[in-house]
Design a protein around this motif. Structure first.
Motif, PDB file in Angstrom:
ATOM      1  N   VAL A 177     -13.325   2.447  11.752  1.00 32.20           N
ATOM      2  CA  VAL A 177     -12.226   2.938  11.956  1.00 32.20           C
ATOM      3  C   VAL A 177     -11.765   3.777  10.614  1.00 32.20           C
ATOM      4  O   VAL A 177     -11.467   3.094   9.800  1.00 32.20           O
ATOM      5  CB  VAL A 177     -10.685   1.944  12.316  1.00 32.20           C
ATOM      6  N   ARG A 178     -11.759   5.219  10.809  1.00 34.36           N
ATOM      7  CA  ARG A 178     -11.308   5.870   9.767  1.00 34.36           C
ATOM      8  C   ARG A 178      -9.957   6.121   9.172  1.00 34.36           C
ATOM      9  O   ARG A 178      -9.592   5.882   7.950  1.00 34.36           O
ATOM     10  CB  ARG A 178     -11.885   7.282   9.743  1.00 34.36           C
ATOM     11  N   SER A 179      -9.191   6.224  10.298  1.00 26.62           N
ATOM     12  CA  SER A 179      -7.644   6.370   9.889  1.00 26.62           C
ATOM     13  C   SER A 179      -6.870   5.978  10.910  1.00 26.62           C
ATOM     14  O   SER A 179      -7.223   6.120  12.090  1.00 26.62           O
ATOM     15  CB  SER A 179      -7.341   7.744   9.492  1.00 26.62           C
ATOM     16  N   VAL A 180      -5.486   5.435  10.835  1.00 27.49           N
ATOM     17  CA  VAL A 180      -4.622   5.219  11.982  1.00 27.49           C
ATOM     18  C   VAL A 180      -3.341   5.786  11.442  1.00 27.49           C
ATOM     19  O   VAL A 180      -2.644   5.578  10.553  1.00 27.49           O
ATOM     20  CB  VAL A 180      -4.542   3.610  12.210  1.00 27.49           C
ATOM     21  N   ASP A 181      -2.792   6.485  12.396  1.00 28.54           N
ATOM     22  CA  ASP A 181      -1.603   7.207  12.115  1.00 28.54           C
ATOM     23  C   ASP A 181      -0.537   6.895  13.272  1.00 28.54           C
ATOM     24  O   ASP A 181      -0.776   6.610  14.589  1.00 28.54           O
ATOM     25  CB  ASP A 181      -1.734   8.811  12.021  1.00 28.54           C
ATOM     26  N   VAL A 182       0.865   6.749  12.785  1.00 30.95           N
ATOM     27  CA  VAL A 182       1.803   6.368  13.622  1.00 30.95           C
ATOM     28  C   VAL A 182       2.621   7.548  13.858  1.00 30.95           C
ATOM     29  O   VAL A 182       2.971   8.255  12.832  1.00 30.95           O
ATOM     30  CB  VAL A 182       2.788   5.290  13.129  1.00 30.95           C
TER      31      VAL A 182
END
Length: 564
Positions: free
Chosen positions: A80-85
């Motif tokens: 997982v490179r990034s997680v945005d809300v």
């Protein structure tokens, strides 16, 4: 990373939050798998989920707060490179190239099994479709059910179900008598009865019946009294017509496990047994000299006569016995595919299902299909040269071929009418959806062929695996990789919703992604460029696409050509 793997990672993050006291939920409230889907806008990431919105209220927190906690946990997951809300609590997840690209290895390892799953595992499903009366060739409405029904059976089987394909042979009705009278009239050179059947096929069948009888040493049926002659034409004519129907369907790629004769229900006593069972359950009553089934107790608009006052069984009595027979043969779910003119049949049969103690919509499912219109040169095609009044399966196949016919009929939801442009389906252009998808497959084969000619293979010279998914960084590559991951979800969804057209629409999107990638990324070296792991890895992606397109076309009973 596949959608299933990401789903499990999200579930694990939720369980960790429960275990450390951050999330006030009982452990059994955490879903074993979390639904993820592709965002509509590519810039929003590879995958998205609204799980925080689903669980926040029960956990006594806000969706955004839960989403932010999950994002912090999930971003530590390998791949997982990034997680945005986003918004009130949506999670947009971006994978690193290596994790996303691994789907190519997954596809090629699974081969023809990629896309198959277990969402319908353990179910025995009886699927009845086509069931055209043996009084003439299959018309275009029946052809739609042949394409859709067989595709649905394939999708259900790919999802783990045990499917029985069944054809209901209606040989116990007045239409069979009309057919026999029509054959006799044509054989004697007389006009067809007013309520009879026309078309060249009636003459063909009548001539064949006469030839068969004479060859068997029997009298020419035209020399017999009308009643005896009609019986000869009935027995031999119906059998020959049904043989033609079965042969046409087989040539269309559709075969059945069971050919069930309506007459058997009455001859075997199945109708009486079904009525006795309903009577024991308290759902039968007598009125006006007839026997009735109290279907209004189960949502029908009126009660139904099942034995008429003259003692003859009403038409619905056969349907009642037939449903029970399927269930007694072991079917968990009975699916029946019917034309638009049978819409009134749904309520009464769902009431019958409930009267037997079954669950309408589960144990019995009825799919209603809408009309098919054929257009050629901008003008509706109205009739067949052979059948006289309808367009037949053979007419459509003669015009566009089996693959185009099957694909075009299976690619639309059955609850919508469709217009098939015969000119479009005969063209080798991107506007023709079956050509567009099949050409993608043929192109993948050609790319692999050219790669071999240029010394590009999926392994290096020393025989080691040359797959480096982190090298798949071009935007068209990430889009194609993401699309490949979706086939298992699409198949499961198509099975659950009984909508095989979802597979066709997926294939068209996949073909679009592949054609764009083909235009941007080279698998073979250019000019003096040396073969590198980029080329080899792209060959993996090309070959994985070929496998997925072939698997999807197979679910629709459509060929995957290697050259076009």
């Amino acid at each position: 990373m596949t959608p299933d793997e990401l789903s499990r990672a999200l579930s694990a993050a939720l369980h960790t939050a429960v275990d450390d006291g951050t999330l006030a939920l009982p452990a059994d409230a955490v879903p074993a798998s979390v639904h993820v889907e592709r965002p509509r806008q590519r810039e929003h990431g590879d995958w998205a989920t609204n799980v925080a919105l689903q669980l926040a209220k029960r956990a006594g927190t806000t969706p955004r707060a839960l989403a932010e906690d999950l994002a912090a946990r999930l971003v530590a997951t390998p791949g997982v490179r990034s997680v945005d809300v986003a918004g009130p609590g949506f999670l947009n997840i971006t994978l690193d190239a290596a994790a996303a690209g691994e789907v190519a290895r997954t596809v090629l390892t699974a081969g023809p099994a990629y896309g198959r799953g277990g969402s319908e595992a353990g179910k025995k499903i009886n699927l009845e479709f086509v069931s055209a009366n043996p009084t003439g060739p299959i018309h275009i409405g029946g052809v739609r059910w042949a394409a859709v029904g067989d595709s649905l059976a394939r999708v259900l089987e790919a999802s783990g179900a045990q499917v029985t394909r069944e054809y209901y042979f209606n040989d116990h009705g007045a239409q069979i008598d009309r057919f026999a009278r029509s054959l006799l009239a044509r054989a004697k050179g007389e006009p067809a009865p007013e309520d009879g059947y026309g078309g060249e096929y009636v003459s063909e069948i009548a001539d064949a019946v006469i030839a068969e009888a004479v060859a068997a040493g029997e009298p020419d049926p035209r020399t017999l009294p009308d009643a005896d002659a009609q019986e000869v034409f009935r027995a031999r004519g119906v059998d020959r017509m049904f043989d033609e129907i079965k042969a046409s369907l087989h040539d269309f790629g559709v075969d059945f496990d069971v050919y069930f004769h309506e007459d058997d229900l009455h001859a075997s006593g199945a109708v009486e047994r079904a009525i006795d069972r309903l009577r024991t359950a308290g759902h039968i009553f007598e009125a006006d000299g007839a026997t009735w089934l109290r279907t209004t107790d189960f949502g029908d608009d009126k009660d139904r006569v099942i034995i008429k006052s003259d003692g003859e069984a009403a038409y619905i009595s056969g349907d009642i016995a037939y449903y029970l027979d399927k269930r007694e043969r072991g079917a968990d779910d009975v699916i029946i595919m019917l034309g638009a003119d049978h819409h009134g049949y749904v309520g009464r049969m769902m009431a019958v299902c409930a009267a037997f103690g079954d669950e309408p919509g589960t144990n019995l499912q009825i799919l209603i299909g809408q009309m098919v219109n054929l257009v050629k040169d901008g003008v509706p095609v109205r009739m067949s040269k052979r059948a006289g009044t309808v367009v037949t399966l053979e007419d459509l196949v003669d015009a566009v071929g089996v693959d185009a016919a099957r694909y075009s009929l299976a690619r639309s939801s059955v609850d919508s009418s469709i217009d098939l442009d015969l000119d479009l389906l005969s063209r080798a252009t991107n506007e023709n959806p079956v050509f567009y998808v099949q050409y993608a497959h043929a192109r993948t084969v050609n790319v692999a062929r050219n790669a071999a000619d240029h010394g590009v293979s999926r392994t290096r010279e020393d025989g080691t695996d040359a797959f480096e998914p982190a090298l798949l960084e071009h935007p068209t590559e990430t889009a194609l990789v993401g699309r490949l991951t979706e086939l298992p979800r699409i198949v499961a969804q198509a099975a659950e919703l009984r909508e095989p057209h979802r597979v066709a629409r997926y294939l068209e999107a996949l073909a679009g992604d592949y054609h764009k990638w083909y235009g941007e990324c080279r698998v073979t070296p250019f000019g003096d460029e040396e073969v590198s792991d980029v080329h080899r890895t792209r060959l993996w992606l090309n070959d994985a696409t070929r496998q997925v397109v072939a698997n999807g076309l197979g679910l629709l009973g459509v060929g995957a050509p290697e050259r076009m």
